[in-house]
Design a protein around this motif. Sequence first.
Motif, PDB file in Angstrom:
ATOM      1  N   ILE A  17       0.882  -1.162   0.000  1.00 36.26           N
ATOM      2  CA  ILE A  17       0.000   0.000   0.000  1.00 36.26           C
ATOM      3  C   ILE A  17       0.923   1.216   0.000  1.00 36.26           C
ATOM      4  CG2 ILE A  17      -1.751   1.317   1.231  1.00 36.26           C
ATOM      5  CD1 ILE A  17      -2.596  -1.348   2.567  1.00 36.26           C
ATOM      6  N   LEU A  18       0.781   2.069  -1.009  1.00 29.98           N
ATOM      7  CA  LEU A  18       1.616   3.253  -1.142  1.00 29.98           C
ATOM      8  C   LEU A  18       0.730   4.484  -1.306  1.00 29.98           C
ATOM      9  CD1 LEU A  18       4.233   1.784  -3.656  1.00 29.98           C
ATOM     10  CD2 LEU A  18       4.531   2.116  -1.185  1.00 29.98           C
ATOM     11  N   CYS A  19       1.255   5.626  -0.925  1.00 32.34           N
ATOM     12  CA  CYS A  19       0.522   6.879  -1.056  1.00 32.34           C
ATOM     13  C   CYS A  19       1.105   7.692  -2.204  1.00 32.34           C
ATOM     14  CB  CYS A  19       0.627   7.667   0.252  1.00 32.34           C
ATOM     15  SG  CYS A  19      -0.413   9.141   0.273  1.00 32.34           S
ATOM     16  N   GLY A  20       0.244   8.338  -2.937  1.00 32.23           N
ATOM     17  CA  GLY A  20       0.685   9.178  -4.039  1.00 32.23           C
ATOM     18  C   GLY A  20      -0.219  10.381  -4.213  1.00 32.23           C
ATOM     19  N   SER A  21       0.137  11.216  -5.160  1.00 34.91           N
ATOM     20  CA  SER A  21      -0.640  12.414  -5.470  1.00 34.91           C
ATOM     21  C   SER A  21      -0.733  12.594  -6.979  1.00 34.91           C
ATOM     22  CB  SER A  21       0.016  13.660  -4.873  1.00 34.91           C
ATOM     23  OG  SER A  21       0.041  13.596  -3.468  1.00 34.91           O
ATOM     24  N   ALA A  87      -7.807   0.463  -7.073  1.00 35.96           N
ATOM     25  CA  ALA A  87      -6.559   1.227  -7.037  1.00 35.96           C
ATOM     26  C   ALA A  87      -5.324   0.332  -7.116  1.00 35.96           C
ATOM     27  CB  ALA A  87      -6.519   2.083  -5.770  1.00 35.96           C
ATOM     28  N   LEU A  88      -5.484  -0.893  -7.598  1.00 36.63           N
ATOM     29  CA  LEU A  88      -4.350  -1.799  -7.759  1.00 36.63           C
ATOM     30  C   LEU A  88      -3.559  -1.407  -9.002  1.00 36.63           C
ATOM     31  CD1 LEU A  88      -2.782  -4.319  -6.863  1.00 36.63           C
ATOM     32  CD2 LEU A  88      -4.331  -5.668  -8.312  1.00 36.63           C
ATOM     33  N   GLU A  96       3.456  -5.018  -7.619  1.00 35.48           N
ATOM     34  CA  GLU A  96       2.069  -4.566  -7.500  1.00 35.48           C
ATOM     35  C   GLU A  96       1.907  -3.754  -6.226  1.00 35.48           C
ATOM     36  OE1 GLU A  96      -0.735  -7.777  -9.665  1.00 35.48           O
ATOM     37  OE2 GLU A  96      -0.042  -8.360  -7.662  1.00 35.48           O
ATOM     38  N   TRP A  97       0.985  -2.794  -6.281  1.00 32.98           N
ATOM     39  CA  TRP A  97       0.697  -1.985  -5.108  1.00 32.98           C
ATOM     40  C   TRP A  97      -0.693  -1.380  -5.250  1.00 32.98           C
ATOM     41  CZ3 TRP A  97       3.696  -0.662  -9.173  1.00 32.98           C
ATOM     42  CH2 TRP A  97       3.406   0.510  -9.832  1.00 32.98           C
ATOM     43  N   TYR A  98      -1.295  -1.151  -4.091  1.00 34.25           N
ATOM     44  CA  TYR A  98      -2.518  -0.367  -4.024  1.00 34.25           C
ATOM     45  C   TYR A  98      -2.087   1.052  -3.697  1.00 34.25           C
ATOM     46  CZ  TYR A  98      -5.404  -4.541  -4.006  1.00 34.25           C
ATOM     47  OH  TYR A  98      -6.031  -5.699  -4.364  1.00 34.25           O
ATOM     48  N   VAL A  99      -2.631   2.006  -4.417  1.00 35.92           N
ATOM     49  CA  VAL A  99      -2.268   3.394  -4.172  1.00 35.92           C
ATOM     50  C   VAL A  99      -3.422   4.121  -3.497  1.00 35.92           C
ATOM     51  CG1 VAL A  99      -2.980   4.268  -6.441  1.00 35.92           C
ATOM     52  CG2 VAL A  99      -1.227   5.474  -5.164  1.00 35.92           C
TER      53      VAL A  99
END
Length: 151
Positions: A17-21, A87-88, A96-99
């Motif tokens: 799980i990663l955070c982005g903008s 959001a995958l 792979e990551w969920y954002v």
Amino acid sequence: MGYIEDIRKLVGHRRLILCGSSVVIRNEKGELLLQQRRHPAGRWAFPGGLMELGESTEDTARREVREETALELGKLRLIGVYSGPDALCSAPNGDEWYVVNCAYACDEPLGEARVNDEESVSLRWFRPEEIPEGLVRSHKEILRDYLEMRD
């Protein structure tokens, strides 16, 4: 080496799980800036990317836009925060990551947009009613919310 690369050394290809903008940038003509990304190949998206250690989501938005378009941003307004099963994301190497994507709007782009060849095929300004097919799925929701916010 960035935060995400460091994490990948520890966890390999496991889902994260990663955070982005992301940023919906509007010019003085009312056009919106989209980048045609290298990955997913040829898809259109709003400029943006993933957070590095110590950044706020606004810092991430400004850095990613600067890296991807050479633009500096004036005032940012939060459109919304987007997450969930849709959001995958995946990279060509299998990561792979969920954002958790914090989407912003900016009506004050400063400078001239230029393509970063490492991340984009092209940059182009579109009138809202002419947004091309092939917009990244999660950015369709951001666009809808942005347009509702403006009305």
